[in-house]
Design an enzyme around this catalytic site. Structure first.
Site, PDB file in Angstrom:
ATOM      1  N   ARG A   1      44.968  34.095  30.907  1.00 21.21           N
ATOM      2  CA  ARG A   1      46.178  34.684  31.499  1.00 21.21           C
ATOM      3  C   ARG A   1      47.252  33.612  31.657  1.00 21.21           C
ATOM      4  O   ARG A   1      48.421  33.840  31.366  1.00 21.21           O
ATOM      5  CB  ARG A   1      45.852  35.319  32.843  1.00 21.21           C
ATOM      6  CG  ARG A   1      45.285  36.727  32.751  1.00 21.21           C
ATOM      7  CD  ARG A   1      44.004  36.826  31.899  1.00 21.21           C
ATOM      8  NE  ARG A   1      43.461  38.165  31.874  1.00 21.21           N
ATOM      9  CZ  ARG A   1      42.588  38.627  32.757  1.00 21.21           C
ATOM     10  NH1 ARG A   1      42.129  37.836  33.724  1.00 21.21           N
ATOM     11  NH2 ARG A   1      42.149  39.858  32.681  1.00 21.21           N
TER      12      ARG A   1
ATOM     13  N   ASP B   1      40.613  36.509  26.417  1.00 20.32           N
ATOM     14  CA  ASP B   1      40.920  37.755  27.122  1.00 20.32           C
ATOM     15  C   ASP B   1      42.043  38.461  26.366  1.00 20.32           C
ATOM     16  O   ASP B   1      42.468  37.989  25.308  1.00 20.32           O
ATOM     17  CB  ASP B   1      41.303  37.493  28.590  1.00 20.32           C
ATOM     18  CG  ASP B   1      40.839  38.626  29.509  1.00 20.32           C
ATOM     19  OD1 ASP B   1      41.222  39.774  29.247  1.00 20.32           O
ATOM     20  OD2 ASP B   1      40.097  38.356  30.477  1.00 20.32           O
TER      21      ASP B   1
ATOM     22  N   HIS C   1      38.377  43.480  27.013  1.00 22.56           N
ATOM     23  CA  HIS C   1      39.199  42.274  27.239  1.00 22.56           C
ATOM     24  C   HIS C   1      39.330  41.451  25.960  1.00 22.56           C
ATOM     25  O   HIS C   1      39.161  40.235  25.975  1.00 22.56           O
ATOM     26  CB  HIS C   1      38.606  41.425  28.374  1.00 22.56           C
ATOM     27  CG  HIS C   1      38.874  41.995  29.738  1.00 22.56           C
ATOM     28  ND1 HIS C   1      40.144  42.027  30.292  1.00 22.56           N
ATOM     29  CD2 HIS C   1      38.048  42.560  30.657  1.00 22.56           C
ATOM     30  CE1 HIS C   1      40.084  42.578  31.498  1.00 22.56           C
ATOM     31  NE2 HIS C   1      38.823  42.931  31.745  1.00 22.56           N
TER      32      HIS C   1
ATOM     33  N   ASP D   1      32.587  43.046  30.890  1.00 23.21           N
ATOM     34  CA  ASP D   1      33.218  43.808  31.975  1.00 23.21           C
ATOM     35  C   ASP D   1      34.325  44.727  31.454  1.00 23.21           C
ATOM     36  O   ASP D   1      34.854  44.532  30.379  1.00 23.21           O
ATOM     37  CB  ASP D   1      33.811  42.845  33.014  1.00 23.21           C
ATOM     38  CG  ASP D   1      34.847  41.919  32.404  1.00 23.21           C
ATOM     39  OD1 ASP D   1      34.568  41.352  31.339  1.00 23.21           O
ATOM     40  OD2 ASP D   1      35.938  41.775  32.984  1.00 23.21           O
ATOM     41  N   GLU D   2      34.627  45.715  32.269  1.00 22.53           N
ATOM     42  CA  GLU D   2      35.818  46.556  32.117  1.00 22.53           C
ATOM     43  C   GLU D   2      36.125  46.939  30.676  1.00 22.53           C
ATOM     44  O   GLU D   2      37.179  46.601  30.154  1.00 22.53           O
ATOM     45  CB  GLU D   2      37.028  45.835  32.730  1.00 22.53           C
ATOM     46  CG  GLU D   2      36.831  45.557  34.210  1.00 22.53           C
ATOM     47  CD  GLU D   2      38.012  44.855  34.866  1.00 22.53           C
ATOM     48  OE1 GLU D   2      38.335  45.205  36.010  1.00 22.53           O
ATOM     49  OE2 GLU D   2      38.619  43.953  34.248  1.00 22.53           O
TER      50      GLU D   2
ATOM     51  N   TRP E   1      29.887  40.944  40.359  1.00 18.51           N
ATOM     52  CA  TRP E   1      31.266  40.803  40.848  1.00 18.51           C
ATOM     53  C   TRP E   1      31.780  42.046  41.570  1.00 18.51           C
ATOM     54  O   TRP E   1      32.628  41.952  42.438  1.00 18.51           O
ATOM     55  CB  TRP E   1      32.218  40.412  39.715  1.00 18.51           C
ATOM     56  CG  TRP E   1      32.582  41.499  38.747  1.00 18.51           C
ATOM     57  CD1 TRP E   1      31.845  41.913  37.678  1.00 18.51           C
ATOM     58  CD2 TRP E   1      33.771  42.293  38.748  1.00 18.51           C
ATOM     59  NE1 TRP E   1      32.497  42.913  37.004  1.00 18.51           N
ATOM     60  CE2 TRP E   1      33.685  43.170  37.641  1.00 18.51           C
ATOM     61  CE3 TRP E   1      34.907  42.355  39.563  1.00 18.51           C
ATOM     62  CZ2 TRP E   1      34.687  44.100  37.336  1.00 18.51           C
ATOM     63  CZ3 TRP E   1      35.900  43.282  39.259  1.00 18.51           C
ATOM     64  CH2 TRP E   1      35.789  44.140  38.161  1.00 18.51           C
TER      65      TRP E   1
ATOM     66  N   TYR F   1      36.734  35.700  45.188  1.00 13.82           N
ATOM     67  CA  TYR F   1      37.896  35.657  44.301  1.00 13.82           C
ATOM     68  C   TYR F   1      38.981  34.799  44.945  1.00 13.82           C
ATOM     69  O   TYR F   1      39.769  35.257  45.766  1.00 13.82           O
ATOM     70  CB  TYR F   1      38.382  37.081  43.970  1.00 13.82           C
ATOM     71  CG  TYR F   1      37.579  37.662  42.835  1.00 13.82           C
ATOM     72  CD1 TYR F   1      36.214  37.382  42.725  1.00 13.82           C
ATOM     73  CD2 TYR F   1      38.158  38.433  41.837  1.00 13.82           C
ATOM     74  CE1 TYR F   1      35.466  37.865  41.667  1.00 13.82           C
ATOM     75  CE2 TYR F   1      37.411  38.927  40.776  1.00 13.82           C
ATOM     76  CZ  TYR F   1      36.065  38.634  40.703  1.00 13.82           C
ATOM     77  OH  TYR F   1      35.316  39.110  39.655  1.00 13.82           O
TER      78      TYR F   1
ATOM     79  N   TRP G   1      41.039  33.712  38.760  1.00 14.51           N
ATOM     80  CA  TRP G   1      41.758  34.476  37.734  1.00 14.51           C
ATOM     81  C   TRP G   1      43.229  34.078  37.797  1.00 14.51           C
ATOM     82  O   TRP G   1      43.810  34.014  38.889  1.00 14.51           O
ATOM     83  CB  TRP G   1      41.570  35.968  37.970  1.00 14.51           C
ATOM     84  CG  TRP G   1      40.133  36.383  37.898  1.00 14.51           C
ATOM     85  CD1 TRP G   1      39.291  36.617  38.943  1.00 14.51           C
ATOM     86  CD2 TRP G   1      39.362  36.582  36.701  1.00 14.51           C
ATOM     87  NE1 TRP G   1      38.039  36.955  38.468  1.00 14.51           N
ATOM     88  CE2 TRP G   1      38.062  36.946  37.103  1.00 14.51           C
ATOM     89  CE3 TRP G   1      39.654  36.487  35.332  1.00 14.51           C
ATOM     90  CZ2 TRP G   1      37.051  37.218  36.184  1.00 14.51           C
ATOM     91  CZ3 TRP G   1      38.649  36.767  34.417  1.00 14.51           C
ATOM     92  CH2 TRP G   1      37.358  37.127  34.841  1.00 14.51           C
TER      93      TRP G   1
ATOM     94  N   GLU H   1      46.246  35.345  36.527  1.00  9.31           N
ATOM     95  CA  GLU H   1      47.416  36.189  36.246  1.00  9.31           C
ATOM     96  C   GLU H   1      48.670  35.652  36.921  1.00  9.31           C
ATOM     97  O   GLU H   1      49.764  35.658  36.352  1.00  9.31           O
ATOM     98  CB  GLU H   1      47.175  37.626  36.745  1.00  9.31           C
ATOM     99  CG  GLU H   1      46.221  38.456  35.909  1.00  9.31           C
ATOM    100  CD  GLU H   1      44.803  38.422  36.446  1.00  9.31           C
ATOM    101  OE1 GLU H   1      44.433  37.442  37.140  1.00  9.31           O
ATOM    102  OE2 GLU H   1      44.046  39.374  36.167  1.00  9.31           O
TER     103      GLU H   1
HETATM  104  C1  TNX Z   1      38.809  41.696  37.597  1.00 14.60           C
HETATM  105  S1  TNX Z   1      36.196  40.115  37.566  1.00 14.60           S
HETATM  106  C2  TNX Z   1      38.547  41.154  36.355  1.00 14.60           C
HETATM  107  C3  TNX Z   1      39.524  40.247  35.738  1.00 14.60           C
HETATM  108  C4  TNX Z   1      40.786  40.125  36.562  1.00 14.60           C
HETATM  109  C5  TNX Z   1      40.454  40.055  38.031  1.00 14.60           C
HETATM  110  C6  TNX Z   1      41.660  39.889  38.899  1.00 14.60           C
HETATM  111  C7  TNX Z   1      36.205  40.734  36.196  1.00 14.60           C
HETATM  112  C8  TNX Z   1      34.942  40.686  35.513  1.00 14.60           C
HETATM  113  N1  TNX Z   1      37.338  41.303  35.699  1.00 14.60           N
HETATM  114  O1  TNX Z   1      39.792  40.634  34.416  1.00 14.60           O
HETATM  115  O2  TNX Z   1      41.476  38.998  36.151  1.00 14.60           O
HETATM  116  O3  TNX Z   1      39.770  41.230  38.421  1.00 14.60           O
HETATM  117  O4  TNX Z   1      41.317  39.476  40.197  1.00 14.60           O
END
Ligand code: TNX
Length: 529
Positions: A160, A189, A261, A324-325, A391, A416, A466, A468
């Site tokens: 980021r 990412d 990501h 993740d995500e 997390w 965090y 993180w 950002e």
């Molecule tokens: C969640 S923690 C995310 C990150 C973001 C973060 C911001 C995780 C595995 N994924 O992609 O940067 O929150 O706090």
């Protein structure tokens, strides 16, 4: 009368002794396991003190000498020698692996015995703290110390915002001084691919640069800064950082994000996506629907080729694959993904992610490594051999540990360090959100809710950074410190954390931060919540 005067004498001597006694209290962070400081006697360390090296412990000696040269602002580093008097370091297998014992006396001088090179290094870190916070005076006494957790990590997101090699080295210095031993390096990412991969030069030629960056929290109307932004590490630079970390007993765990990501990789190599459409390196924060296709063999080939180079660069046994995500919208409409699901007998897309992760884990194991991933790797059905980074709260970590997987605890609500540190947010700049003051971290027990049998699977604790909203290392430091000290107490001194002593110890430790020239947040010291 005689009796009374004797009492008076005792009281008087106590009063006289008080300043002496309190002056001899040593404030070390994280708290050593055992400390016995004598009432009298001390050794003064100066730039002229010799480090006497036994068992070829040249590296810890040289690291210490360099740190001390900086502190003393001396022309030359302290002398290291195989013989003589001064600070003597040696190994002994009866001391725990990362532990050390330090004896300071007239007969021994300063003697540090480590269970390993790392143990000696940690003993020297304790000594460094004492010297810096106590004007070079090291009181006679005995310290025995060892860590609570084997995995003591901090993470750094360089996608980021990008941090130079010098910045990352500074971050490593700070971790090592807190006796951490893992840096989780988040290298890829949506917003930038930051590691040179020889097989796919496009990843950094195209994927390391974004057109601009979102300003603000992404609420409507959105604003961008209009400035191209990027950066990456060459393999030579990566090797340099890995070696630098190793000399400070920090293992770097690289993270290559998959299958989500990954928008920066998709920009560089559109054939990695389901519909092969052109996408930009992302200029926003959050979760994008653009993810790697999990149906095409070419994706697996790509991931394995990337990991082959990653394995060459990083000696770490654990390799982080993200996980993740990852929204499944594209997969639902993708003929390749659907065909793969059919061929593998998978009913839903979560299982397809499980298939991808398990296949990659197999590859890592075949290459002598082990896989670690964010806790979403549990959703698609996890193998017994994967290590889980918890997390999304504690539940995932507890579940994984109970079923026998190794776990690193890093719950978002406590770990965090990119979250705000005060309620008022005054002076904190724009950050992503949240609220995690020092005290909140300090009060946390990472074993909470874990059965006695499963405790051995909680291999450690990690804090995450993180980036950002963190554009410079100086801001990163302000987010990291002093909260990293609370983390380090959990990681190194979990069962001996002491809520009574932490504030005075931190007030002393602050002098150490000042001497090292690290930026830290003032809130905890000001008593601001
Ligand atoms: C969640 S923690 C995310 C990150 C973001 C973060 C911001 C995780 C595995 N994924 O992609 O940067 O929150 O706090």
């Amino acid at each position: 009368m005689k009796y009374l005067s004797r009492i008076a004498l005792v009281v008087l001597s106590l009063i006289l002794a008080l300043p002496v006694l309190s002056a001899r209290e040593l404030h070390v962070v994280p708290q050593p396991a055992y400390m016995d400081i004598a009432a009298e006697g001390e050794i003064v360390v100066t730039p002229k003190t010799t480090i006497v090296v036994v068992d070829e412990l040249w590296n810890p000696a040289e690291q210490f000498a360099a740190d001390m040269q900086e502190y003393f602002d001396a022309e030359k580093p302290m002398r290291t020698s195989k013989r003589g008097k001064g600070i003597k370091i040696r190994l002994d297998k009866f001391v725990p692996a990362e532990g050390y014992e330090m004896t300071v006396s007239e007969e021994e001088g300063i003697l540090i015995i480590g269970g390993s090179e790392a143990g000696v290094y940690y003993g020297l870190q304790t000594l460094r703290q004492i010297i810096i916070t106590n004007d070079g005076k090291v009181p006679y006494g005995f310290i025995a110390d060892e860590p609570a957790f084997a995995y003591r990590g901090a993470h750094l997101d360089v996608s980021r915002h990008f941090f130079s090699v010098e910045d990352v080295k500074r971050y490593i210095d700070i971790l090592a001084a807190h006796k951490l031993n893992r840096l989780h390096w988040h290298l890829t990412d949506d917003q930038g691919w930051r590691i040179e991969i020889k097989a796919y030069p496009e990843l950094t030629e195209k994927g390391a640069m974004r057109k601009e960056t979102l300003i603000g929290h992404g609420l409507e109307p959105k604003w961008w800064d209009g400035e191209p932004y990027g950066g990456y590490y060459t393999q030579e630079e990566i090797r340099d950082v890995v070696a630098y970390a190793a000399k400070r007993y920090v293992t770097i765990i690289p993270e290559i994000e998959m299958p989500g990501h990954s928008q920066a990789a998709l920009h560089a190599l559109p054939w990695l996506g389901c519909n092969e459409q052109e996408v930009d390196v992302w200029t926003m924060w959050g979760v994008t629907p653009e993810v790697l296709c999990a149906g095409k063999e070419t994706t697996y080939e790509f991931l394995e080729n990337v990991l082959k180079e990653v394995i060459e660069l990083f000696p770490s046994e654990l390799i982080h694959i993200g996980g993740d995500e990852c929204p499944k919208d594209r997969w639902k409409e993708c003929e390749h993904c659907q065909a793969m699901m059919k061929a593998q007998g998978l009913e839903h897309e979560e299982q397809l992610q499980g298939y991808l992760v398990a296949r990659i884990e197999k590859f890592l194991i075949a290459n002598g490594r082990r896989m670690i991933g964010w806790d979403e790797i549990l959703d698609g059905g996890v193998t017994d051999t994967a290590t889980v980074m918890s997390w999304r709260g504690l539940k995932a970590g507890i579940y994984a540990a109970e079923r026998g997987n190794d776990v690193v605890m890093t719950p978002m609500t406590l770990c965090y360090l990119n979250f705000y540190q005060t309620k008022s947010q005054e002076g904190e700049g724009l950050q992503i959100g949240g609220y995690i003051p020092f005290e909140m971290i300090y009060a946390w027990d990472p074993y909470e809710g874990v059965s006695d049998d499963a405790k051995k699977h909680i291999i450690g604790v990690q804090c995450n950074m993180w980036s950002e909203y963190l554009k410079t290392m100086s801001w990163v430091e302000k987010m990291l410190l002093p909260r990293l000290a609370a983390m380090a107490e959990i990681q190194w001194a979990n069962e001996r954390r002491d809520a009574e002593s932490i504030r005075p110890r931190m007030n002393t430790f602050r002098k150490f931060y000042d001497a090292c020239g690290w930026n830290y947040a003032p809130y905890y010291f000001e008593g601001r919540e």
